[in-house]
Design a protein around this motif. Structure first.
Motif, PDB file in Angstrom:
ATOM      1  N   VAL A  72       0.859  -1.191   0.000  1.00 31.51           N
ATOM      2  CA  VAL A  72       0.000   0.000   0.000  1.00 31.51           C
ATOM      3  C   VAL A  72       0.891   1.235   0.000  1.00 31.51           C
ATOM      4  O   VAL A  72       2.060   1.173   0.383  1.00 31.51           O
ATOM      5  CB  VAL A  72      -0.966   0.052   1.211  1.00 31.51           C
ATOM      6  CG1 VAL A  72      -1.909  -1.124   1.210  1.00 31.51           C
ATOM      7  CG2 VAL A  72      -0.204   0.117   2.516  1.00 31.51           C
ATOM      8  N   GLU A  73       0.336   2.343  -0.415  1.00 31.03           N
ATOM      9  CA  GLU A  73       1.080   3.604  -0.359  1.00 31.03           C
ATOM     10  C   GLU A  73       1.325   3.976   1.101  1.00 31.03           C
ATOM     11  O   GLU A  73       0.445   3.800   1.956  1.00 31.03           O
ATOM     12  CB  GLU A  73       0.297   4.715  -1.051  1.00 31.03           C
ATOM     13  CG  GLU A  73       0.154   4.519  -2.538  1.00 31.03           C
ATOM     14  CD  GLU A  73       1.489   4.594  -3.260  1.00 31.03           C
ATOM     15  OE1 GLU A  73       2.342   5.419  -2.876  1.00 31.03           O
ATOM     16  OE2 GLU A  73       1.675   3.816  -4.208  1.00 31.03           O
ATOM     17  N   LEU A  74       2.500   4.520   1.387  1.00 30.66           N
ATOM     18  CA  LEU A  74       2.843   4.875   2.762  1.00 30.66           C
ATOM     19  C   LEU A  74       1.847   5.871   3.344  1.00 30.66           C
ATOM     20  O   LEU A  74       1.429   5.737   4.494  1.00 30.66           O
ATOM     21  CB  LEU A  74       4.265   5.426   2.839  1.00 30.66           C
ATOM     22  CG  LEU A  74       4.755   5.762   4.245  1.00 30.66           C
ATOM     23  CD1 LEU A  74       4.695   4.539   5.161  1.00 30.66           C
ATOM     24  CD2 LEU A  74       6.165   6.325   4.178  1.00 30.66           C
ATOM     25  N   ALA A  75       1.451   6.868   2.576  1.00 32.85           N
ATOM     26  CA  ALA A  75       0.490   7.866   3.078  1.00 32.85           C
ATOM     27  C   ALA A  75      -0.820   7.199   3.484  1.00 32.85           C
ATOM     28  O   ALA A  75      -1.430   7.583   4.491  1.00 32.85           O
ATOM     29  CB  ALA A  75       0.244   8.941   2.027  1.00 32.85           C
ATOM     30  N   ASP A  76      -1.254   6.177   2.749  1.00 34.75           N
ATOM     31  CA  ASP A  76      -2.484   5.456   3.099  1.00 34.75           C
ATOM     32  C   ASP A  76      -2.302   4.658   4.390  1.00 34.75           C
ATOM     33  O   ASP A  76      -3.208   4.596   5.222  1.00 34.75           O
ATOM     34  CB  ASP A  76      -2.903   4.517   1.965  1.00 34.75           C
ATOM     35  CG  ASP A  76      -3.313   5.269   0.702  1.00 34.75           C
ATOM     36  OD1 ASP A  76      -3.729   6.444   0.808  1.00 34.75           O
ATOM     37  OD2 ASP A  76      -3.211   4.671  -0.385  1.00 34.75           O
ATOM     38  N   ALA A  77      -1.131   4.047   4.557  1.00 30.66           N
ATOM     39  CA  ALA A  77      -0.856   3.294   5.786  1.00 30.66           C
ATOM     40  C   ALA A  77      -0.813   4.230   6.997  1.00 30.66           C
ATOM     41  O   ALA A  77      -1.331   3.901   8.069  1.00 30.66           O
ATOM     42  CB  ALA A  77       0.459   2.535   5.650  1.00 30.66           C
ATOM     43  N   VAL A  78      -0.212   5.397   6.835  1.00 26.20           N
ATOM     44  CA  VAL A  78      -0.159   6.380   7.930  1.00 26.20           C
ATOM     45  C   VAL A  78      -1.569   6.853   8.275  1.00 26.20           C
ATOM     46  O   VAL A  78      -1.927   6.953   9.450  1.00 26.20           O
ATOM     47  CB  VAL A  78       0.770   7.560   7.564  1.00 26.20           C
ATOM     48  CG1 VAL A  78       0.628   8.709   8.547  1.00 26.20           C
ATOM     49  CG2 VAL A  78       2.222   7.081   7.491  1.00 26.20           C
ATOM     50  N   GLU A  79      -2.376   7.118   7.275  1.00 25.35           N
ATOM     51  CA  GLU A  79      -3.758   7.526   7.521  1.00 25.35           C
ATOM     52  C   GLU A  79      -4.519   6.426   8.265  1.00 25.35           C
ATOM     53  O   GLU A  79      -5.254   6.704   9.205  1.00 25.35           O
ATOM     54  CB  GLU A  79      -4.462   7.842   6.205  1.00 25.35           C
ATOM     55  CG  GLU A  79      -5.900   8.300   6.385  1.00 25.35           C
ATOM     56  CD  GLU A  79      -6.592   8.603   5.063  1.00 25.35           C
ATOM     57  OE1 GLU A  79      -7.833   8.596   5.064  1.00 25.35           O
ATOM     58  OE2 GLU A  79      -5.915   8.833   4.057  1.00 25.35           O
ATOM     59  N   TRP A  80      -4.326   5.184   7.855  1.00 21.66           N
ATOM     60  CA  TRP A  80      -4.948   4.037   8.530  1.00 21.66           C
ATOM     61  C   TRP A  80      -4.552   4.010  10.006  1.00 21.66           C
ATOM     62  O   TRP A  80      -5.390   3.831  10.888  1.00 21.66           O
ATOM     63  CB  TRP A  80      -4.511   2.750   7.825  1.00 21.66           C
ATOM     64  CG  TRP A  80      -5.052   1.489   8.407  1.00 21.66           C
ATOM     65  CD1 TRP A  80      -6.212   0.858   8.069  1.00 21.66           C
ATOM     66  CD2 TRP A  80      -4.451   0.687   9.429  1.00 21.66           C
ATOM     67  NE1 TRP A  80      -6.366  -0.282   8.822  1.00 21.66           N
ATOM     68  CE2 TRP A  80      -5.287  -0.413   9.670  1.00 21.66           C
ATOM     69  CE3 TRP A  80      -3.265   0.802  10.164  1.00 21.66           C
ATOM     70  CZ2 TRP A  80      -4.999  -1.398  10.604  1.00 21.66           C
ATOM     71  CZ3 TRP A  80      -2.981  -0.185  11.108  1.00 21.66           C
ATOM     72  CH2 TRP A  80      -3.838  -1.266  11.314  1.00 21.66           C
TER      73      TRP A  80
END
Length: 99
Positions: A7-15
């Motif tokens: 997954v994109e890092l920004a998406d993982a951070v948002e999660w």
């Protein structure tokens, strides 16, 4: 221990943020791991960002973190390899969360 891949890092951070986790980046030059541990900030659920062993985390990835944390080193040591740094920060986190 959950590991997020593909997954994109920004998406993982948002999660992680949606689950009220702190996102900490392990990279040199940040706040001392010792100071972060003493402050109690390791007691929260944490998602750690780890960078490339040769170049660390790109600035754009570091910027996604709530805080950049470095492992304190003494003497002539410049850096730790990734597996060693990961072991140190994960152990410190687990230790604080068990206390």
């Amino acid at each position: 221990m959950p590991v997020i891949v593909g997954v994109e890092l920004a998406d993982a951070v948002e999660w992680a943020h949606q689950r009220e986790m702190s996102v900490l980046a392990a990279d040199g030059g940040g706040h001392s791991l010792d100071a972060v541990a003493r402050s109690g900030r390791l007691k929260r659920p944490i998602a750690w960002l780890m960078g490339n062993e040769a170049w660390g985390l790109p600035e754009a990835d570091r910027a996604l973190a709530d805080e950049v944390v470095g492992v304190p080193m003494w003497g002539a040591v410049e850096s730790l390899n990734l597996s060693t740094a990961a072991a140190v920060v994960l152990y410190a986190t687990a230790s604080e969360q068990r206390a």
